[in-house]
Design a protein around this motif. Structure first.
Motif, PDB file in Angstrom:
ATOM      1  N   ALA A  26       0.829  -1.202   0.000  1.00 42.82           N
ATOM      2  CA  ALA A  26       0.000   0.000   0.000  1.00 42.82           C
ATOM      3  C   ALA A  26       0.866   1.255   0.000  1.00 42.82           C
ATOM      4  CB  ALA A  26      -0.935  -0.009   1.210  1.00 42.82           C
ATOM      5  N   SER A  32      -4.464   2.912   0.216  1.00 44.45           N
ATOM      6  CA  SER A  32      -4.721   2.438   1.572  1.00 44.45           C
ATOM      7  C   SER A  32      -4.578   0.923   1.655  1.00 44.45           C
ATOM      8  CB  SER A  32      -6.138   2.834   2.007  1.00 44.45           C
ATOM      9  OG  SER A  32      -7.101   2.134   1.235  1.00 44.45           O
ATOM     10  N   ASP A  33      -4.405   0.430   2.898  1.00 45.04           N
ATOM     11  CA  ASP A  33      -4.354  -1.015   3.114  1.00 45.04           C
ATOM     12  C   ASP A  33      -5.644  -1.673   2.633  1.00 45.04           C
ATOM     13  OD1 ASP A  33      -2.117  -0.115   4.406  1.00 45.04           O
ATOM     14  OD2 ASP A  33      -2.477  -1.195   6.274  1.00 45.04           O
ATOM     15  N   ILE A  36      -5.686  -2.391  -1.090  1.00 50.24           N
ATOM     16  CA  ILE A  36      -4.930  -3.595  -1.452  1.00 50.24           C
ATOM     17  C   ILE A  36      -5.777  -4.837  -1.188  1.00 50.24           C
ATOM     18  CG2 ILE A  36      -2.902  -4.997  -0.937  1.00 50.24           C
ATOM     19  CD1 ILE A  36      -2.284  -2.444  -2.482  1.00 50.24           C
TER      20      ILE A  36
END
Length: 224
Positions: A26, A32-33, A36
């Motif tokens: 990310a 952002s996480d 992903i």
């Protein structure tokens, strides 16, 4: 919803193969996480700019990430087209490239047109006529490979022109070791096997990286 996905991808497979966490990926592609996770579960399509960054991170192509090809290489292959809107430029073909000899001083055997767009992206480059079958899964014997002489940092995904002990170039994937290199073929012939050059051992031959292969084509007289 997951069942309505449009574009399957290899993001999770490539991330895990490269030992990268979701959080780190990310960061590398500036999302952002959660994004992903959505890409990996194929809940969301990957935007083009993010896809391009992932291709750089993983050392592969966008098409490979999206499972549009089984070829992980970033080489661009081209057939000559009648549509020459972007134009072509003649590029020297070097039959042999030896370590330590400036490209400007080498005699070239011929020239071949390369798309101007590709040449502009790789201004310090030249064509190498591939000889042999050690990389014939991607670069068949007799094809022309465009080598970028400024791209010398090896990776395990892309082909590089390398010299062994100062002699003419061969094409292999190159893995950097703690004190040496491993040259990895990519051939349909299983007798071609990786070769390790360990500089801890006496009389190990010297490896010189000439440059990365970034584009390839077949000459006009190539026989199928």
């Amino acid at each position: 919803m997951v069942g309505d996905k449009k574009y399957p991808n290899r993001v999770k497979e490539l991330r895990e193969a490269n030992g990268i966490s979701q959080a780190r990926l990310a960061q590398l592609v500036d999302v952002s996480d959660t994004s992903i996770q959505n890409y990996e579960y194929e809940i969301r399509d990957i935007p083009g700019e993010v896809l391009a960054k992932m291709a750089e991170v993983f050392g592969t192509s966008s098409d490979y990430i999206l499972m549009q090809t089984d070829n992980p290489s970033r080489i661009e292959y081209s057939l000559m087209s009648l549509d020459q809107e972007d134009g072509y430029v003649d590029v020297p073909i070097y039959g042999e490239i030896a370590a330590g000899t400036p490209i400007e001083m080498l005699e070239f055997e011929d020239e071949f047109p390369v798309p101007t767009k590709v040449k502009n992206q790789h201004p310090h480059s030249g064509l190498l006529r591939v000889k042999g079958d050690s990389y014939n899964r991607r670069l068949p014997n007799g094809c022309l490979a465009l080598v970028d002489f400024d791209m010398k940092e090896p990776n395990e995904h892309d082909p590089f022109a390398v010299c062994v002990n100062g002699y003419s170039a061969t094409v292999k994937r190159v893995k950097r070791l703690a004190n040496g290199f491993e040259l990895i073929p990519n051939s349909y012939d299983p007798t071609y096997i990786p070769t390790v050059f360990d500089y801890n051992k006496h009389d190990t031959e010297e490896i010189t990286i000439i440059g990365q292969v970034v584009w390839a084509t077949m000459p006009f007289d190539y026989e199928i």
